[in-house]
Design an enzyme around this catalytic site. Structure first.
Site, short mmCIF file in Angstrom:
data_model
loop_
_atom_site.label_atom_id
_atom_site.label_comp_id
_atom_site.label_asym_id
_atom_site.label_seq_id
_atom_site.Cartn_x
_atom_site.Cartn_y
_atom_site.Cartn_z
N SER A 66 8.35 12.91 -53.39
CA SER A 66 9.67 12.55 -52.89
C SER A 66 10.74 13.42 -53.52
CB SER A 66 9.97 11.08 -53.20
OG SER A 66 11.31 10.75 -52.88
N TYR A 120 10.20 3.77 -58.05
CA TYR A 120 9.60 4.70 -57.09
C TYR A 120 9.68 6.13 -57.59
CZ TYR A 120 8.98 7.25 -52.69
OH TYR A 120 8.55 8.11 -51.71
#
Length: 240
Positions: A134, A147
Site C-alpha cells: 500500500s 494497516y
C-alpha cells in the site's frame, strides 16, 4: 495473449476488487488461476465469471491451518498475496483483537504461505511472488496505523525474500497501490478513500484493473530481471 500459458497462479483475496481484477488479467494471459476468499458464495460466483481456467478455494489467511492446507494441496508458479484486512481507526481507538487479527491475516498468513510455497517453486524451477502492499506503507495517513504497519512489514519481508530466493530463480516484488475504488475499501473507509484520491497529483482513485496491470507485469517474464523492489501505483501519492 498467452504469455502465461502453462503457468498456474494463486491469488489470495481473489474474489473481488484488486484480487479479482488480477485473476482476470492473469487468466487472459493464459494462466490457470486459483482464487481464495472467505466467502464461498462470492468465491463461486467469481470463479464462474473467470471461466473454466479458474478454481476457488475458501480460506481465511488469518487461519493458520487453512493457510497450511492451501499450500499443501496446490502447486503454482505465481503467487499474488493480495488478501488483507484494512481497519480504519485512530491509534487510540484500536483494540488488541483488531490489531492481532490484522497482523495474523496480513503478515503471519502471508509469511507462512510463502514459506510453504517456495520449496515447491524451487522444485518447479522458479517462480514469481508479488505482494500487494500500500501507499501507506511509506506515507503517514491518519487512521491507517495498524494497516500501514502490517504493509510496511510485508515490504521488508519482500526485500529479504528477494535475497533468499533469488538464487533459486524466484523473484519477489511489491505492488503498492494508492487509493483504489473497491467495494471493500468503500465499506471500511467510505468518503475518506475518495478524499485521498482527490489529493493525489492525478486527482482520483485507481480502478482495480490499473493495479492489476502492474501486478501482471511483475509476475510475467517481462519483469525477469526485477526483484526486491516496490512498484508504486499510487497516482503520484508518494511524490508529495
Amino acid at each position: 495473449m498467452t504469455e502465461l500459458a502453462g503457468c498456474t497462479a494463486l491469488i489470495t483475496g481473489g474474489t473481488a476488487g484488486i484480487g479479482f481484477a488480477t485473476a482476470r488479467r492473469l487468466a487472459d494471459a493464459g494462466a490457470a488461476v486459483i482464487i481464495t476468499g472467505r466467502n464461498p458464495q462470492r468465491g463461486h460466483q467469481s470463479r464462474e465469471e473467470l471461466g473454466p481456467a479458474a478454481k476457488f478455494v475458501a480460506v481465511d489467511m488469518a487461519d493458520q491451518a487453512g493457510v497450511e492446507r492451501l499450500a499443501r494441496e496446490h502447486e503454482f508458479d505465481i503467487l499474488v498475496n493480495n488478501a488483507a484486512r484494512f481497519p480504519a481507526g485512530l491509534t487510540v481507538d484500536q483494540d488488541e483483537s483488531e490489531f492481532t487479527h490484522t497482523f495474523a491475516a496480513n503478515v503471519r498468513g502471508l509469511y507462512f504461505l510463502v514459506a510453504a510455497t517456495v520449496p515447491t517453486m524451487i522444485r518447479r524451477g522458479g517462480g514469481a511472488i508479488v505482494n500487494v502492499t500500500s501507499m501507506v506503507a511509506s506515507k503517514g495517513v491518519p487512521g491507517a496505523s495498524v494497516y500501514s504497519a502490517s504493509k510496511a512489514a510485508v515490504e521488508q519481508l519482500t526485500r529479504t525474500w528477494a535475497v533468499e530466493f533469488g538464487p533459486h530463480h524466484i523473484r519477489v516484488n511489491n505492488v503498492a497501490p494508492g487509493p483504489t475504488a473497491t467495494a471493500g475499501v468503500a465499506a471500511e473507509w467510505g468518503e475518506t478513500n475518495e478524499k485521498l484520491g482527490r489529493a493525489l497529483p492525478l486527482g482520483r482513485t485507481a480502478n482495480p484493473a490499473e493495479i492489476a496491470e502492474a501486478i501482471y507485469f511483475l509476475a510475467s517474464p517481462r519483469a525477469s530481471f526485477i526483484t526486491g523492489t516496490t512498484l508504486h501505483v499510487d497516482g503520484g501519492g508518494t511524490a508529495v
